[in-house]
Design an enzyme around this catalytic site. Structure first.
Site: not given
Ligand code: NAP
Length: 297
Positions: A52, A95, A118
């Protein structure tokens, strides 16, 4: 059979995004900035975060990564509040998975919805379900973009999704049944309690596997001419590989591919599209484009 090349589409999107980042910087002096919090030593999580960050830098985003070997939940929430309130940060990711002493719902709840790139916060999820502007979870968004870039018809198609996780299968079922393109599909959402799974998957014009069980989808479960999207990523030991493992999808690719009209490979299908979609969400967060339209509320 045509390969849905997520790698190539994601590279094209990165190219488009870097031009948009340049335009944003010239017009407003702003550079999108993504912050990532990573806790623990899960090797897959470290690999995903590195990928990412690499993609962010490739399109000209600023990045901040905060790595904790371990952290108490209260300290993590405090750090999130600081990042939520930091005007220099546009997008924030914690994460997953998290260590068992940290509550995932509580962490998601503490995310400022505007920065929740997200798309996991309940506000984003609810807005997505009502077709209002929202951060859409990156994997389903990446799949939609892939379908659209290949101009695949979805209207009136039977889309069977195997796996109902809140990050992939469940949001994708909402998006594929929405009024619009890609969407307007008739959706069947399967899970571990589903009976007669193969009878359902065999009806699919578009079959999405998001389970995490290598080769669960076999050739006899797929209708001839179907579009097959393989979300699954499992590390299988392979001593012939430099890393000691290979990535395996949920679909038995070698036997299923000849039956399909289109299929995603693993790796190189949904994975790169997920990262491209995250970049897109982060750019939109930096442009304040997500919460400007409140029609319908
Ligand atoms: P998850 O949260 O573990 O959910 C798995 C889903 O599969 C659950 O809904 C489960 O049902 C269902 N399931 C399990 N066994 C089944 C069976 N035998 N038949 C039918 N359904 C079954 O997984 P996830 O986070 O969605 O991830 C799924 C896979 O996609 C993993 O391999 C993950 O690594 C991968 N992934 C890839 C990307 C990417 O970018 N390519 C992104 C995210 C995830 P229940 O709900 O009943 O338990």
């Amino acid at each position: 059979m045509i390969l849905l090349d997520g790698q190539a589409v994601a590279a094209a999107i990165r190219c488009e995004l870097s031009q948009q980042v340049h335009r944003l910087q010239v017009s407003s002096g702003k550079v999108p900035h993504l912050a990532v919090i990573l806790i623990g030593h899960d090797p897959a999580s470290h690999t995903y975060v590195d990928a990412k960050l690499k993609a962010c830098r490739a399109v000209g985003f600023k990045t901040t990564v905060i790595r904790h070997a371990t952290i108490q939940e209260a300290d993590l929430l405090h750090q999130m509040v600081q990042l939520n309130n930091d005007p220099m940060i546009d997008g924030l990711i914690v994460q997953l998975p998290l260590p068992p002493h940290i509550s995932v719902p509580r962490v998601i709840h503490h995310m400022k919805p505007e920065k929740d790139v997200d798309g996991f916060h309940a506000l984003n999820y609810g807005r997505m379900a009502r077709s209002l502007p929202a951060h859409i979870p990156a994997t389903p968004l990446g799949i939609l973009i892939l379908l659209a870039r290949y101009q695949l018809e979805t209207s009136g198609k039977h889309c069977v999704i195997v796996g109902r996780s809140r990050t992939v299968g469940a949001p994708l079922s909402i998006l594929m049944s929405r009024d619009g393109y890609p969407g307007n599909a008739t959706v069947t959402l399967c899970h571990s309690h589903t009976q007669h799974l193969s009878a359902l998957t065999r009806q699919a014009d578009i079959l999405v596997a998001a389970v995490g069980r290598p080769r669960l989808i076999t050739a006899d479960m797929v209708k001839k001419g179907a579009v097959v999207i393989d979300v699954g990523i499992t590390r299988e030991p392979d001593q012939t590989r430099k890393l000691g493992y290979r990535l395996q999808g949920d679909v038995d690719f070698a036997r299923v591919a000849p039956r399909c009209s289109y299929i995603t490979p693993v790796p190189g299908g949904v994975g790169p599209m997920t990262i491209a979609a995250l970049l897109l969400n982060t750019l939109r967060a930096a442009q304040n484009q997500v919460y400007v339209t409140d029609q319908g509320i």
